[in-house]
Design a protein around this motif. Sequence first.
Motif, PDB file in Angstrom:
ATOM      1  N   ALA A 144       0.833  -1.205   0.000  1.00  0.00           N
ATOM      2  CA  ALA A 144       0.000   0.000   0.000  1.00  0.00           C
ATOM      3  C   ALA A 144       0.871   1.260   0.000  1.00  0.00           C
ATOM      4  N   ALA A 145       1.926   1.262   0.815  1.00  0.00           N
ATOM      5  CA  ALA A 145       2.800   2.430   0.885  1.00  0.00           C
ATOM      6  C   ALA A 145       3.515   2.665  -0.441  1.00  0.00           C
ATOM      7  N   LEU A 146       3.983   1.596  -1.068  1.00  0.00           N
ATOM      8  CA  LEU A 146       4.691   1.729  -2.338  1.00  0.00           C
ATOM      9  C   LEU A 146       3.760   2.184  -3.449  1.00  0.00           C
ATOM     10  N   ARG A 147       2.560   1.648  -3.481  1.00  0.00           N
ATOM     11  CA  ARG A 147       1.605   2.062  -4.520  1.00  0.00           C
ATOM     12  C   ARG A 147       1.240   3.534  -4.340  1.00  0.00           C
ATOM     13  N   GLU A 148       1.010   3.948  -3.114  1.00  0.00           N
ATOM     14  CA  GLU A 148       0.618   5.334  -2.853  1.00  0.00           C
ATOM     15  C   GLU A 148       1.742   6.303  -3.213  1.00  0.00           C
ATOM     16  N   ALA A 149       2.975   5.906  -2.938  1.00  0.00           N
ATOM     17  CA  ALA A 149       4.115   6.787  -3.192  1.00  0.00           C
ATOM     18  C   ALA A 149       4.438   6.906  -4.674  1.00  0.00           C
ATOM     19  N   GLY A 150       4.301   5.801  -5.416  1.00  0.00           N
ATOM     20  CA  GLY A 150       4.766   5.809  -6.794  1.00  0.00           C
ATOM     21  C   GLY A 150       6.288   5.697  -6.829  1.00  0.00           C
ATOM     22  N   PRO A 151       6.858   5.461  -8.007  1.00  0.00           N
ATOM     23  CA  PRO A 151       8.291   5.160  -8.058  1.00  0.00           C
ATOM     24  C   PRO A 151       9.218   6.345  -7.818  1.00  0.00           C
ATOM     25  N   ASP A 152       8.763   7.568  -8.045  1.00  0.00           N
ATOM     26  CA  ASP A 152       9.679   8.711  -8.056  1.00  0.00           C
ATOM     27  C   ASP A 152       9.708   9.511  -6.770  1.00  0.00           C
ATOM     28  N   THR A 153       8.879   9.166  -5.808  1.00  0.00           N
ATOM     29  CA  THR A 153       8.878   9.882  -4.534  1.00  0.00           C
ATOM     30  C   THR A 153      10.221   9.720  -3.840  1.00  0.00           C
ATOM     31  N   GLU A 154      10.801  10.836  -3.401  1.00  0.00           N
ATOM     32  CA  GLU A 154      12.119  10.792  -2.772  1.00  0.00           C
ATOM     33  C   GLU A 154      12.029  10.238  -1.350  1.00  0.00           C
ATOM     34  N   VAL A 155      12.839   9.225  -1.073  1.00  0.00           N
ATOM     35  CA  VAL A 155      12.972   8.669   0.270  1.00  0.00           C
ATOM     36  C   VAL A 155      14.423   8.210   0.428  1.00  0.00           C
ATOM     37  N   TRP A 156      14.812   7.969   1.657  1.00  0.00           N
ATOM     38  CA  TRP A 156      16.168   7.466   1.918  1.00  0.00           C
ATOM     39  C   TRP A 156      16.331   6.067   1.321  1.00  0.00           C
ATOM     40  N   GLY A 157      17.526   5.772   0.859  1.00  0.00           N
ATOM     41  CA  GLY A 157      17.870   4.442   0.384  1.00  0.00           C
ATOM     42  C   GLY A 157      19.352   4.205   0.618  1.00  0.00           C
ATOM     43  N   TRP A 158      19.772   2.965   0.553  1.00  0.00           N
ATOM     44  CA  TRP A 158      21.163   2.653   0.925  1.00  0.00           C
ATOM     45  C   TRP A 158      22.049   2.304  -0.270  1.00  0.00           C
ATOM     46  N   ALA A 159      21.522   2.345  -1.475  1.00  0.00           N
ATOM     47  CA  ALA A 159      22.335   1.943  -2.632  1.00  0.00           C
ATOM     48  C   ALA A 159      22.438   3.043  -3.680  1.00  0.00           C
ATOM     49  N   GLY A 160      22.320   4.303  -3.229  1.00  0.00           N
ATOM     50  CA  GLY A 160      22.501   5.417  -4.141  1.00  0.00           C
ATOM     51  C   GLY A 160      21.277   5.792  -4.952  1.00  0.00           C
ATOM     52  N   VAL A 161      20.172   5.070  -4.786  1.00  0.00           N
ATOM     53  CA  VAL A 161      18.923   5.382  -5.486  1.00  0.00           C
ATOM     54  C   VAL A 161      17.928   5.842  -4.432  1.00  0.00           C
ATOM     55  N   LEU A 162      17.609   7.137  -4.438  1.00  0.00           N
ATOM     56  CA  LEU A 162      16.850   7.720  -3.333  1.00  0.00           C
ATOM     57  C   LEU A 162      15.399   7.945  -3.717  1.00  0.00           C
ATOM     58  N   ASN A 163      14.703   6.863  -4.024  1.00  0.00           N
ATOM     59  CA  ASN A 163      13.278   6.987  -4.317  1.00  0.00           C
ATOM     60  C   ASN A 163      12.556   5.685  -3.954  1.00  0.00           C
ATOM     61  N   ALA A 164      11.236   5.771  -3.958  1.00  0.00           N
ATOM     62  CA  ALA A 164      10.431   4.606  -3.580  1.00  0.00           C
ATOM     63  C   ALA A 164      10.566   3.478  -4.585  1.00  0.00           C
ATOM     64  N   GLY A 165      10.897   3.809  -5.835  1.00  0.00           N
ATOM     65  CA  GLY A 165      11.098   2.771  -6.833  1.00  0.00           C
ATOM     66  C   GLY A 165      12.219   1.823  -6.456  1.00  0.00           C
ATOM     67  N   PHE A 166      13.269   2.353  -5.837  1.00  0.00           N
ATOM     68  CA  PHE A 166      14.354   1.488  -5.366  1.00  0.00           C
ATOM     69  C   PHE A 166      13.812   0.443  -4.401  1.00  0.00           C
ATOM     70  N   TRP A 167      12.944   0.872  -3.476  1.00  0.00           N
ATOM     71  CA  TRP A 167      12.453  -0.051  -2.461  1.00  0.00           C
ATOM     72  C   TRP A 167      11.487  -1.072  -3.031  1.00  0.00           C
ATOM     73  N   ALA A 168      10.696  -0.677  -4.033  1.00  0.00           N
ATOM     74  CA  ALA A 168       9.800  -1.659  -4.659  1.00  0.00           C
ATOM     75  C   ALA A 168      10.607  -2.783  -5.284  1.00  0.00           C
ATOM     76  N   ARG A 169      11.676  -2.425  -5.960  1.00  0.00           N
ATOM     77  CA  ARG A 169      12.527  -3.435  -6.592  1.00  0.00           C
ATOM     78  C   ARG A 169      13.274  -4.258  -5.554  1.00  0.00           C
ATOM     79  N   ARG A 170      13.851  -3.590  -4.554  1.00  0.00           N
ATOM     80  CA  ARG A 170      14.640  -4.290  -3.538  1.00  0.00           C
ATOM     81  C   ARG A 170      13.778  -5.263  -2.737  1.00  0.00           C
ATOM     82  N   VAL A 171      12.579  -4.834  -2.350  1.00  0.00           N
ATOM     83  CA  VAL A 171      11.696  -5.716  -1.592  1.00  0.00           C
ATOM     84  C   VAL A 171      11.280  -6.917  -2.432  1.00  0.00           C
ATOM     85  N   THR A 172      10.989  -6.685  -3.705  1.00  0.00           N
ATOM     86  CA  THR A 172      10.629  -7.795  -4.595  1.00  0.00           C
ATOM     87  C   THR A 172      11.680  -8.886  -4.557  1.00  0.00           C
TER      88      THR A 172
END
Length: 265
Positions: A101-129
């Motif tokens: 739900a959080a990932l869908r609401e945010a969409g891929p381009d919303t800026e958030v912290w990340g640990w691999a140099g990609v600072l958006n929600a799209g990074f987390w959708a891929r990483r969690v998958t």
Amino acid sequence: MTQLAHDRYCDEIAHQMGLLRSVVTSGAELSGTVPTCPDWSLEDLVRHLGGALRWVEVIVRTRAGEEVPEEQVPGFAGPEARGDAAALDAWLAESGERVVAALREAGPDTEVWGWAGVLNAGFWARRVTHEITVHRADAALAAGLPYEVAPEVAADAIDEWLQIVEYVQRTEPDDVVGELRGQGGSIHLHATDTGPGLDAEWFIELTGDGVSWRRGHEKATVALRGPLTSVLLAFYRRLPLEAPEVEVLGDRELLEFWLRRATFG
């Protein structure tokens, strides 16, 4: 290479969580050791994954600009009682629903912290998958259940892992992955059961400048061949190189050298 669409990642997270939950409720021994993660029991593995999903949900939902401590994540540790498959399943279901739900609401381009140099929600959708994809394999192996994954997801998991190796070698020079620098030689991963449209082959070079890679069929120092799911599992050290599902051609020691230094999860 092209990543999957954000909604595709979200759909896959929900799908993988359903499959993982089926392992939890299959009657498998929750206290049994996970062969591919021998420090964990099956319940430890499931709690690790559910907690990670809740952690990501907080990061994405709150648009965190820095890492969130685990202590600030509601329900991170899971059910108080151990050995309760029904409670664990319910907690896991809620964990998956929250992060999707959080990932869908945010969409891929919303800026958030990340640990691999990609600072958006799209990074987390891929990483969690791919976190779920690989740990579900751990759970299935522990429970003696079959495992399969969609070809496009397996191929993207290999892409992502290689990109993480590139990132770590750039940003953490003292990490063990740095030992790959200057090793010389090359590795070819070759899926034998996919059509040309997926281009499920990878060529990895170990040069003085570090690891570089590309999709494609090229002669290498060593090749790892087999069905795509088996190649994925061997590449993540979830399937031994001696397994009948895969074939190693060429300098096996180079492939083993890579696997000891470039497998983080």
